[in-house]
Design a protein around this motif. Structure first.
Motif, PDB file in Angstrom:
ATOM      1  N   ARG A  28      -1.801 -13.919 -16.916  1.00 10.48           N
ATOM      2  CA  ARG A  28      -2.855 -14.902 -16.787  1.00 10.48           C
ATOM      3  C   ARG A  28      -3.987 -14.519 -17.714  1.00 10.48           C
ATOM      4  O   ARG A  28      -4.380 -13.365 -17.774  1.00 10.48           O
ATOM      5  CB  ARG A  28      -3.359 -14.947 -15.351  1.00 10.48           C
ATOM      6  CG  ARG A  28      -2.283 -15.374 -14.378  1.00 10.48           C
ATOM      7  CD  ARG A  28      -2.787 -15.252 -12.997  1.00 10.48           C
ATOM      8  NE  ARG A  28      -2.865 -16.585 -12.437  1.00 10.48           N
ATOM      9  CZ  ARG A  28      -3.296 -16.841 -11.230  1.00 10.48           C
ATOM     10  NH1 ARG A  28      -3.720 -15.882 -10.470  1.00 10.48           N
ATOM     11  NH2 ARG A  28      -3.316 -18.064 -10.784  1.00 10.48           N
ATOM     12  N   ARG A  29      -4.497 -15.496 -18.412  1.00 15.35           N
ATOM     13  CA  ARG A  29      -5.615 -15.238 -19.305  1.00 15.35           C
ATOM     14  C   ARG A  29      -6.856 -14.973 -18.473  1.00 15.35           C
ATOM     15  O   ARG A  29      -7.110 -15.644 -17.482  1.00 15.35           O
ATOM     16  CB  ARG A  29      -5.817 -16.422 -20.232  1.00 15.35           C
ATOM     17  CG  ARG A  29      -4.630 -16.538 -21.200  1.00 15.35           C
ATOM     18  CD  ARG A  29      -4.776 -17.661 -22.139  1.00 15.35           C
ATOM     19  NE  ARG A  29      -6.015 -17.523 -22.894  1.00 15.35           N
ATOM     20  CZ  ARG A  29      -6.400 -18.385 -23.809  1.00 15.35           C
ATOM     21  NH1 ARG A  29      -5.664 -19.429 -24.083  1.00 15.35           N
ATOM     22  NH2 ARG A  29      -7.525 -18.228 -24.454  1.00 15.35           N
ATOM     23  N   LYS A  30      -7.595 -13.988 -18.855  1.00 12.72           N
ATOM     24  CA  LYS A  30      -8.790 -13.570 -18.127  1.00 12.72           C
ATOM     25  C   LYS A  30     -10.019 -14.261 -18.700  1.00 12.72           C
ATOM     26  O   LYS A  30     -10.030 -14.736 -19.826  1.00 12.72           O
ATOM     27  CB  LYS A  30      -8.977 -12.053 -18.221  1.00 12.72           C
ATOM     28  CG  LYS A  30      -7.755 -11.254 -17.804  1.00 12.72           C
ATOM     29  CD  LYS A  30      -7.453 -11.417 -16.349  1.00 12.72           C
ATOM     30  CE  LYS A  30      -6.264 -10.547 -15.962  1.00 12.72           C
ATOM     31  NZ  LYS A  30      -5.763 -10.785 -14.667  1.00 12.72           N
ATOM     32  N   VAL A  31     -11.088 -14.280 -17.904  1.00 12.19           N
ATOM     33  CA  VAL A  31     -12.358 -14.833 -18.352  1.00 12.19           C
ATOM     34  C   VAL A  31     -12.914 -13.949 -19.459  1.00 12.19           C
ATOM     35  O   VAL A  31     -12.925 -12.725 -19.348  1.00 12.19           O
ATOM     36  CB  VAL A  31     -13.387 -14.882 -17.196  1.00 12.19           C
ATOM     37  CG1 VAL A  31     -14.735 -15.370 -17.707  1.00 12.19           C
ATOM     38  CG2 VAL A  31     -12.907 -15.742 -16.061  1.00 12.19           C
ATOM     39  N   SER A  32     -13.346 -14.569 -20.525  1.00 14.35           N
ATOM     40  CA  SER A  32     -14.060 -13.885 -21.597  1.00 14.35           C
ATOM     41  C   SER A  32     -15.462 -14.472 -21.661  1.00 14.35           C
ATOM     42  O   SER A  32     -15.713 -15.554 -21.121  1.00 14.35           O
ATOM     43  CB  SER A  32     -13.369 -14.090 -22.940  1.00 14.35           C
ATOM     44  OG  SER A  32     -12.096 -13.524 -22.925  1.00 14.35           O
ATOM     45  N   PHE A  33     -16.340 -13.772 -22.328  1.00 16.95           N
ATOM     46  CA  PHE A  33     -17.725 -14.225 -22.430  1.00 16.95           C
ATOM     47  C   PHE A  33     -18.141 -14.315 -23.887  1.00 16.95           C
ATOM     48  O   PHE A  33     -17.722 -13.506 -24.711  1.00 16.95           O
ATOM     49  CB  PHE A  33     -18.655 -13.266 -21.679  1.00 16.95           C
ATOM     50  CG  PHE A  33     -18.416 -13.267 -20.208  1.00 16.95           C
ATOM     51  CD1 PHE A  33     -19.077 -14.156 -19.381  1.00 16.95           C
ATOM     52  CD2 PHE A  33     -17.495 -12.397 -19.639  1.00 16.95           C
ATOM     53  CE1 PHE A  33     -18.840 -14.174 -18.018  1.00 16.95           C
ATOM     54  CE2 PHE A  33     -17.253 -12.410 -18.278  1.00 16.95           C
ATOM     55  CZ  PHE A  33     -17.921 -13.301 -17.463  1.00 16.95           C
ATOM     56  N   SER A  34     -18.964 -15.304 -24.176  1.00 22.63           N
ATOM     57  CA  SER A  34     -19.510 -15.477 -25.516  1.00 22.63           C
ATOM     58  C   SER A  34     -21.028 -15.540 -25.413  1.00 22.63           C
ATOM     59  O   SER A  34     -21.578 -16.213 -24.535  1.00 22.63           O
ATOM     60  CB  SER A  34     -18.986 -16.767 -26.147  1.00 22.63           C
ATOM     61  OG  SER A  34     -19.650 -17.006 -27.374  1.00 22.63           O
ATOM     62  N   LEU A  35     -21.678 -14.857 -26.321  1.00 28.54           N
ATOM     63  CA  LEU A  35     -23.142 -14.849 -26.364  1.00 28.54           C
ATOM     64  C   LEU A  35     -23.670 -15.651 -27.551  1.00 28.54           C
ATOM     65  O   LEU A  35     -24.881 -15.722 -27.754  1.00 28.54           O
ATOM     66  CB  LEU A  35     -23.648 -13.407 -26.455  1.00 28.54           C
ATOM     67  CG  LEU A  35     -23.121 -12.457 -25.386  1.00 28.54           C
ATOM     68  CD1 LEU A  35     -23.574 -11.033 -25.665  1.00 28.54           C
ATOM     69  CD2 LEU A  35     -23.562 -12.888 -24.006  1.00 28.54           C
ATOM     70  N   VAL A  65     -16.155  -9.570 -13.700  1.00 24.25           N
ATOM     71  CA  VAL A  65     -15.615 -10.935 -13.651  1.00 24.25           C
ATOM     72  C   VAL A  65     -14.500 -11.103 -14.679  1.00 24.25           C
ATOM     73  O   VAL A  65     -13.568 -11.867 -14.467  1.00 24.25           O
ATOM     74  CB  VAL A  65     -16.742 -11.971 -13.851  1.00 24.25           C
ATOM     75  CG1 VAL A  65     -16.195 -13.388 -13.954  1.00 24.25           C
ATOM     76  CG2 VAL A  65     -17.739 -11.881 -12.692  1.00 24.25           C
ATOM     77  N   GLY A  66     -14.551 -10.349 -15.765  1.00 22.58           N
ATOM     78  CA  GLY A  66     -13.531 -10.415 -16.796  1.00 22.58           C
ATOM     79  C   GLY A  66     -12.155  -9.961 -16.342  1.00 22.58           C
ATOM     80  O   GLY A  66     -11.180 -10.119 -17.065  1.00 22.58           O
ATOM     81  N   GLN A  67     -12.054  -9.406 -15.148  1.00 22.59           N
ATOM     82  CA  GLN A  67     -10.762  -9.010 -14.589  1.00 22.59           C
ATOM     83  C   GLN A  67      -9.984 -10.198 -14.034  1.00 22.59           C
ATOM     84  O   GLN A  67      -8.805 -10.092 -13.737  1.00 22.59           O
ATOM     85  CB  GLN A  67     -10.953  -8.028 -13.430  1.00 22.59           C
ATOM     86  CG  GLN A  67     -11.652  -6.756 -13.769  1.00 22.59           C
ATOM     87  CD  GLN A  67     -11.861  -5.946 -12.512  1.00 22.59           C
ATOM     88  OE1 GLN A  67     -10.919  -5.341 -12.009  1.00 22.59           O
ATOM     89  NE2 GLN A  67     -13.072  -5.956 -12.002  1.00 22.59           N
ATOM     90  N   PHE A  68     -10.660 -11.314 -13.849  1.00 23.66           N
ATOM     91  CA  PHE A  68     -10.090 -12.466 -13.158  1.00 23.66           C
ATOM     92  C   PHE A  68      -9.793 -13.602 -14.130  1.00 23.66           C
ATOM     93  O   PHE A  68     -10.408 -13.719 -15.183  1.00 23.66           O
ATOM     94  CB  PHE A  68     -11.053 -12.969 -12.080  1.00 23.66           C
ATOM     95  CG  PHE A  68     -11.375 -11.940 -11.041  1.00 23.66           C
ATOM     96  CD1 PHE A  68     -10.521 -11.715  -9.974  1.00 23.66           C
ATOM     97  CD2 PHE A  68     -12.525 -11.168 -11.141  1.00 23.66           C
ATOM     98  CE1 PHE A  68     -10.806 -10.755  -9.019  1.00 23.66           C
ATOM     99  CE2 PHE A  68     -12.824 -10.206 -10.189  1.00 23.66           C
ATOM    100  CZ  PHE A  68     -11.963  -9.993  -9.132  1.00 23.66           C
ATOM    101  N   SER A  69      -8.874 -14.464 -13.726  1.00 25.63           N
ATOM    102  CA  SER A  69      -8.657 -15.701 -14.479  1.00 25.63           C
ATOM    103  C   SER A  69      -9.823 -16.634 -14.164  1.00 25.63           C
ATOM    104  O   SER A  69     -10.573 -16.408 -13.205  1.00 25.63           O
ATOM    105  CB  SER A  69      -7.336 -16.354 -14.073  1.00 25.63           C
ATOM    106  OG  SER A  69      -7.421 -16.844 -12.751  1.00 25.63           O
ATOM    107  N   VAL A  70      -9.963 -17.684 -14.955  1.00 24.42           N
ATOM    108  CA  VAL A  70     -11.034 -18.650 -14.695  1.00 24.42           C
ATOM    109  C   VAL A  70     -10.877 -19.240 -13.297  1.00 24.42           C
ATOM    110  O   VAL A  70     -11.849 -19.347 -12.544  1.00 24.42           O
ATOM    111  CB  VAL A  70     -11.029 -19.777 -15.757  1.00 24.42           C
ATOM    112  CG1 VAL A  70     -11.962 -20.908 -15.353  1.00 24.42           C
ATOM    113  CG2 VAL A  70     -11.429 -19.227 -17.108  1.00 24.42           C
TER     114      VAL A  70
END
Length: 145
Positions: A28-35, A65-70
């Motif tokens: 499963r693709r995990k949550v990523s963050f963009s700044l 939070v990046g450990q989880f899928s959206v």
């Protein structure tokens, strides 16, 4: 070169026995963050958050939070989406003209903190647009929607 007598030869793949590996679960693709979409003239800057001691908490929260899928992050309410409105009415922020047709949401930097980052999800990326120390993106009295 020919093989010498007694050397092991590998059987072709179709003759090899199956190993006993477990079946791989679907990744499963995990949550990523963009700044990159951060708007520094509304809310606070990253420098201000660092001086106030919020930057480290934000980074830890992003790591967690990046450990989880959206889907998991939304279900567990680590990321809260505002699906009933395009942009929060009565917000202390104004919608940037270059960000349209998105589902806005927030992520608290710790459980139940007043401080949030506001942004939107696109694919599996949460784009941080505002650093909101006072939770003015969606004031608490307006959370009925």
């Amino acid at each position: 070169m020919s093989k010498r007598k007694g050397e092991d030869r590998r059987d072709p793949a179709y003759l090899r026995e199956q190993g006993n590996r477990e079946i791989q679960k679907e990744k499963r693709r995990k949550v990523s963050f963009s700044l990159t979409m951060h708007v520094p003239d509304q809310g606070q800057t990253f420098e201000e958050w660092e001086a106030l001691g919020f930057a480290a908490a934000l980074l830890e929260r992003m790591k967690f939070v990046g450990q989880f899928s959206v889907q998991e992050a939304v279900q567990l309410q680590y990321i809260k989406l505002y699906t009933k409105v395009e942009f929060p009415p009565g917000s202390g922020f104004y919608q940037p003209k270059h960000i349209v047709n998105v589902t806005w949401g927030v992520m608290h930097i710790t459980n139940h903190s007043k401080e949030v980052v506001a942004g939107y999800l696109a694919d599996d990326i949460f784009h941080i647009v505002f650093l909101d120390m006072e939770h003015m993106f969606w004031p608490s009295v307006m959370k009925n929607t």
